[in-house]
Write a protein that holds these residues in place. Structure first.
Motif, short mmCIF file in Angstrom:
data_model
loop_
_atom_site.label_atom_id
_atom_site.label_comp_id
_atom_site.label_asym_id
_atom_site.label_seq_id
_atom_site.Cartn_x
_atom_site.Cartn_y
_atom_site.Cartn_z
N GLN A 262 -8.42 -1.69 8.60
CA GLN A 262 -7.32 -0.81 9.31
C GLN A 262 -8.01 -0.26 10.63
O GLN A 262 -7.33 -0.14 11.58
CB GLN A 262 -7.01 0.23 8.33
CG GLN A 262 -5.68 0.97 8.74
CD GLN A 262 -4.59 0.06 8.88
OE1 GLN A 262 -4.67 -1.13 8.52
NE2 GLN A 262 -3.33 0.69 9.26
N VAL B 131 -2.64 2.10 5.00
CA VAL B 131 -2.32 0.66 5.52
C VAL B 131 -0.68 0.71 5.54
O VAL B 131 -0.18 0.17 6.45
CB VAL B 131 -2.76 -0.42 4.63
CG1 VAL B 131 -1.91 -1.78 5.14
CG2 VAL B 131 -3.97 -0.56 4.43
N SER B 207 -0.84 -6.49 8.40
CA SER B 207 -0.91 -5.09 7.53
C SER B 207 -0.37 -5.30 6.05
O SER B 207 -0.85 -4.71 5.18
CB SER B 207 -0.39 -4.24 8.09
OG SER B 207 -1.43 -3.75 9.24
#
Lengths: 300, 416
Positions: A262, B131, B207
Motif C-alpha cells: 500500500q 487497503v 488493491s
C-alpha cells in the motif's frame, strides 16, 4: 498548442485530486511502548473455573446470565470461540498432567502490537492505544467486517442478529478500568493467579524466570512475545504450543505485507502521478493532427 | 465517427426475457428490503468464521472486475487513439457506470452499518494503512468520474429538446443554457477525467487483490501471494474487452442489430496478449512460491484452480489465437464468456474458496436469500442497461439506419 496546456493542467489536476483524497497518516497509535500493559496467562496454573468468563460478562454488561451458568466446566471441552456475547472463553486442552486432568487456556483478544484489525479498518474505528488495549469505536464503524477477515486469531465477533446497530465485539482489555487504575476484570477475579497483569516488559521477564525456575513445568516458549510481531497478552504452556489451539505464527506483523504494498504504491503519490503523466503524454504524442478536430466533437 | 452514430435504441422494453428478469429483480428487491429490516443474521449464512460471503465475492469483487471494460476501452480509444473502436466506448462506459453503481448497492446490503458508508470521506477517519480505505476512496471518486464522463451523452440526448410541461416551460431556456454550458466546459476538460478514470481504475483494481493478503494464515497457498494486486490488475484488464464483446453480441441479438464484427474481432486480437501475460505471471508466481505442489493434491481447491486457469484463461487464449475463431460471432462469444467466467471464478476463489477460518466448524455456502439478492441485482442491472440504451444515445447504429421514429420518440420523451 492549446491541447498541451490542457494536458499540463491534467497533470496538476491529477496531483490535486489524488493527494486530496488518500493522504492519510502512515501509522496511527502503533505502540511498541515499553510501558505498555499486558497480561501473562499461565496455563499450568489455570483450573478452568470460568470465573474470568463471568467477570468479563459483568464488566462488559453482556447478556444477563446467572453466575451459576458459568459453573459448568464441561463446556470447556467444546473448543468454544469468543462470540459477541462472550469476549473470553476457557477451553480445555491436553497438558499431559500427571493426574490425567486437562489443562485450561483462556482465549480472548491478544491485543497485538501491530494489530491486523487496526490496519484493516478503513475508518479507524479500531485503534491500538499506547497503553496496550486495542479499542473499538462503534460510532465510526461501517460494519464491513474486514477486521474479522484480517485477525490471525479469529477473535472479533459480530452482532449479526442486530439489524440496525450491529457492533464488532471483542475483549476490550477493560480499557476503561485500566484508565481508572484498576486491573482487567478477569485478572482481578482469577482465584489462582493464572493471570498476571502488569507492564509487558516485566511480564516477559517474569515468564522467562518461571521457565528457568521450573523447566519441567513449561516449554521454553513465551507465546506472544514475538508472535505476529508481539502481543500484549502472552501465554505459558506445559506442552508445545502447536498442541494448543493457539495458531503457529512467525514474528512478522500480520499487516506488514499489505502495508508495504500500500505505501509502496502511494509513496509520495509518485506512482499514481507518474502513471497519470505517462498516460497524458501518450494521449498527446499518439495523436495525429487530423484527429484533433474529430476529438473535439465528441467528449466521451 | 462518420460511419456510426450512437442513438437511442428503438425496441419494446418488455419481452419474455425482460419479464423474467423483472421477476428476478422483484424478488431481489424484496430480499434487499427484508435484509435492511431483519439484519444480516436472519438473511445470510455469514458468521464469525466467515465474515465475508457471496455479496463481497460477486456483487463487489466480480462487479468491479467485470466493469473494467470502461477504463480499458477509454484508454484504448481516448489515450492510445485507436479511433476504430470508438463505437464501443459508450456501451463500455455505461456498463462501468451501472456496474459500479450496483457494486455500491450490493455493498450497502453487506455493510452492517450501511448508513455509515460515507465515513471514509471524513478526513479524521482516514486510515491510510487500510487497503480497503484506498479501494473505497478510489471507487467513490471513480464512480463520480464515470458519471461525469456520461454527462456529454446525456446532454447530447436533451440538447435543443428541452420542453418542460406547463408553467415549467419558462425554465426551458435556462436549462438549455445550463446543458450547453456543461457540455462545453466538460468538452474542454474531459481528457483530465478520462486519464483520472484510468489511473483510479488501476489503483483500486489492484488493491482489491491486496485485500486478502492481510490473511496469510487463512488463505489457500494457491491464491495467497503478494503478487495478488498485479494479478488482479492484469485480470481486470484482460476481462475488459471480453465484457465489451460479450455485451455487444448480446445487445445486437436482443435488439436485432448486426454485430459489428470488424470492431469485435479487432478487440479480440488484444485479448490473447493480455491473457498470456496474466497466465505467465500466475505460473511464475506459483513456481517461485513453490505453491505448485498444491495443484496435484486432488483437493476441491486444486480443481477450482485448474478450472479457473484452464477454462477461464488457457482455453479462451487458444481460441482467440485462431484468426478464424476471431472472425466468428459464435467463437468470439464463447471465448469472451470463458474469460468472464474465468475472472469471476478467480474472484470467487480468492474471496470464498481460498478462505478457511482457523477454527472452522463448518463450510460457508450462501443462503437462498443471499443468492436471491445477488441474482436480483444482476437482473436489475441488465434491465437498467436496457432502459439506458433505449433512452440515451449509447449504442452505435450503422449510418443511415437511424430511424425517424427515434427523433419523434425523443421529442415525446422530452415533452413528457
Amino acid at each position: 498548442m492549446k491541447r498541451r496546456d490542457i494536458l499540463k493542467l491534467a497533470g496538476a489536476g491529477g496531483v490535486l485530486l489524488l493527494s486530496g483524497t488518500a493522504a492519510a497518516g502512515d501509522t496511527q497509535g502503533m505502540a511498541s511502548n515499553d510501558d505498555a500493559l499486558g497480561v501473562l496467562v499461565d496455563t499450568t496454573v489455570c483450573i478452568g473455573c470460568r470465573k474470568c468468563e463471568w467477570a468479563c460478562n459483568q464488566a462488559n454488561a453482556l447478556s444477563s446470565r446467572d453466575s451459576k451458568a458459568f459453573e459448568d466446566k464441561s463446556v470447556c471441552r467444546k473448543q468454544r470461540r469468543p462470540v459477541d456475547d462472550a469476549f473470553t472463553v476457557v477451553n480445555a486442552f491436553d497438558g499431559r498432567r500427571s493426574d490425567g486432568e486437562p489443562s485450561y487456556m483462556k482465549i480472548q483478544c491478544m491485543h497485538c502490537f501491530k494489530p491486523a484489525c487496526v490496519s484493516a479498518c478503513l475508518v479507524g474505528a479500531l485503534r491500538k492505544t499506547p497503553e496496550g488495549p486495542v479499542t473499538y469505536d462503534s460510532w465510526k464503524c461501517m460494519g464491513c467486517r474486514y477486521c474479522m477477515v484480517a485477525c490471525p486469531f479469529q477473535i472479533p465477533a459480530y452482532e449479526y442478529s442486530d439489524p440496525l446497530t450491529p457492533r464488532v465485539r471483542k475483549c476490550t482489555f477493560c480499557a476503561e478500568r485500566l484508565g481508572e487504575g484498576k486491573k482487567p476484570a478477569c485478572v482481578e477475579i482469577c482465584p489462582n493467579e493464572a493471570l498476571t497483569f502488569g507492564k509487558r516488559r516485566d511480564l516477559v521477564m517474569l515468564a522467562y524466570s518461571r521457565i528457568r525456575q521450573f523447566p519441567d513445568r513449561y516449554v521454553d516458549h513465551v507465546y506472544g512475545e514475538n508472535e505476529a510481531g508481539g502481543t500484549s497478552w502472552m501465554y505459558l504452556s506445559p506442552v508445545d504450543f502447536t498442541k494448543t489451539e493457539l495458531p503457529a505464527l512467525n514474528s512478522r506483523p500480520i499487516p506488514e505485507i499489505t502495508e508495504t504494498i500500500q505505501h509502496g504504491v502511494f509513496r509520495w503519490f509518485v506512482p499514481p502521478v507518474l502513471l497519470y503523466g505517462i498516460l497524458g503524454l501518450s494521449m498527446i504524442s499518439m495523436k495525429t493532427g487530423d484527429q484533433d478536430k474529430k476529438e473535439d466533437d465528441n467528449g466521451a | 465517427m462518420a460511419h456510426d452514430v450512437a442513438a437511442p435504441v428503438q425496441a419494446p422494453f418488455f419481452t419474455t426475457g425482460t419479464r423474467i428478469l423483472a421477476a428476478i429483480a422483484g424478488i431481489g428487491i424484496a430480499v434487499y428490503i427484508f435484509r435492511l429490516i431483519a439484519g444480516l443474521g436472519m438473511v445470510t449464512n455469514l458468521d464469525n468464521q466467515y465474515p465475508w460471503g457471496l455479496w463481497i465475492a460477486i456483487d463487489v469483487a466480480c462487479g468491479v472486475a467485470l466493469a473494467a471494460g470502461g477504463f480499458t476501452t477509454a484508454a484504448l480509444v481516448h489515450i492510445f487513439h485507436q479511433e476504430k473502436y470508438h463505437p464501443v466506448v459508450r456501451p463500455a462506459l455505461l456498463t462501468a457506470l451501472l456496474g459500479y453503481t450496483f457494486v455500491v448497492i450490493g455493498l450497502l446490503a453487506d455493510l452492517g452499518r450501511y448508513y455509515n458508508v460515507w465515513h471514509p470521506m471524513i478526513p479524521f477517519m482516514w486510515q491510510g494503512n487500510s487497503v480497503l480505505f484506498e479501494v473505497g476512496i478510489c471507487v467513490m471518486i471513480y464512480l463520480t468520474v464515470l458519471y461525469i464522463e456520461f454527462v456529454p451523452i446525456a446532454t447530447e440526448r436533451f440538447k435543443g429538446r428541452v420542453h418542460l410541461l406547463g408553467r415549467l416551460s419558462v425554465f426551458d431556456r435556462l436549462i438549455e443554457w445550463a446543458i450547453t454550458l456543461a457540455d462545453k466546459t466538460l468538452g474542454r476538460v474531459m481528457s483530465l477525467f478520462i486519464i483520472a478514470g484510468v489511473v483510479l481504475s488501476c489503483l483500486h483494481q489492484s488493491s482489491l487483490g491486496t485485500l486478502m493478503v492481510i490473511a496469510p494464515t487463512k488463505m489457500h497457498p494457491l491464491w495467497y501471494t503478494p503478487m495478488s494486486p498485479l494479478l488482479f490488475l492484469l485480470s481486470a484488464i484482460a476481462v475488459g474487452f471480453p465484457m465489451v464483446i460479450f455485451e455487444s453480441i448480446l445487445a445486437s441479438r436482443s435488439f436485432k442489430l448486426k454485430p459489428e464484427l470488424d470492431i469485435l474481432s479487432g478487440l479480440a486480437r488484444f485479448i490473447p496478449v493480455i491473457l498470456g501475460l496474466y497466465l505467465s505471471v500466475k505460473i511464475i508466481d506459483l513456481i517461485l512460491r513453490g505453491a505448485w505442489v498444491y495443484l496435484f493434491d486432488g483437493s476441491p481447491a486444486s480443481l477450482m484452480y485448474f478450472l479457473e486457469l484452464g477454462g477461464g484463461v488457457l482455453l479462451p487464449l487458444i481460441i482467440l489465437m485462431i484468426p478464424k475463431a476471431r472472425g466468428s460471432v459464435g467463437w468470439l462469444f464463447t471465448a469472451a464468456a470463458l474469460v468472464i467466467g474465468g475472472v469471476a471464478l478467480n474472484r470467487i476463489n480468492v474471496f470464498l474458496v481460498a478462505y478457511t477460518p482457523l477454527y472452522a466448524t463448518k463450510t460457508y455456502f450462501p443462503s437462498p436469500f443471499e443468492i436471491a439478492l445477488t441474482a436480483g441485482l444482476i437482473a436489475l442491472l441488465v434491465l437498467a442497461y436496457r432502459a439506458a440504451v433505449m433512452i440515451f444515445p449509447v449504442i452505435a447504429l450503422p449510418a443511415g439506419v437511424r430511424p425517424m421514429v427515434v427523433e419523434n420518440k425523443n421529442k415525446a420523451l422530452a415533452g413528457a
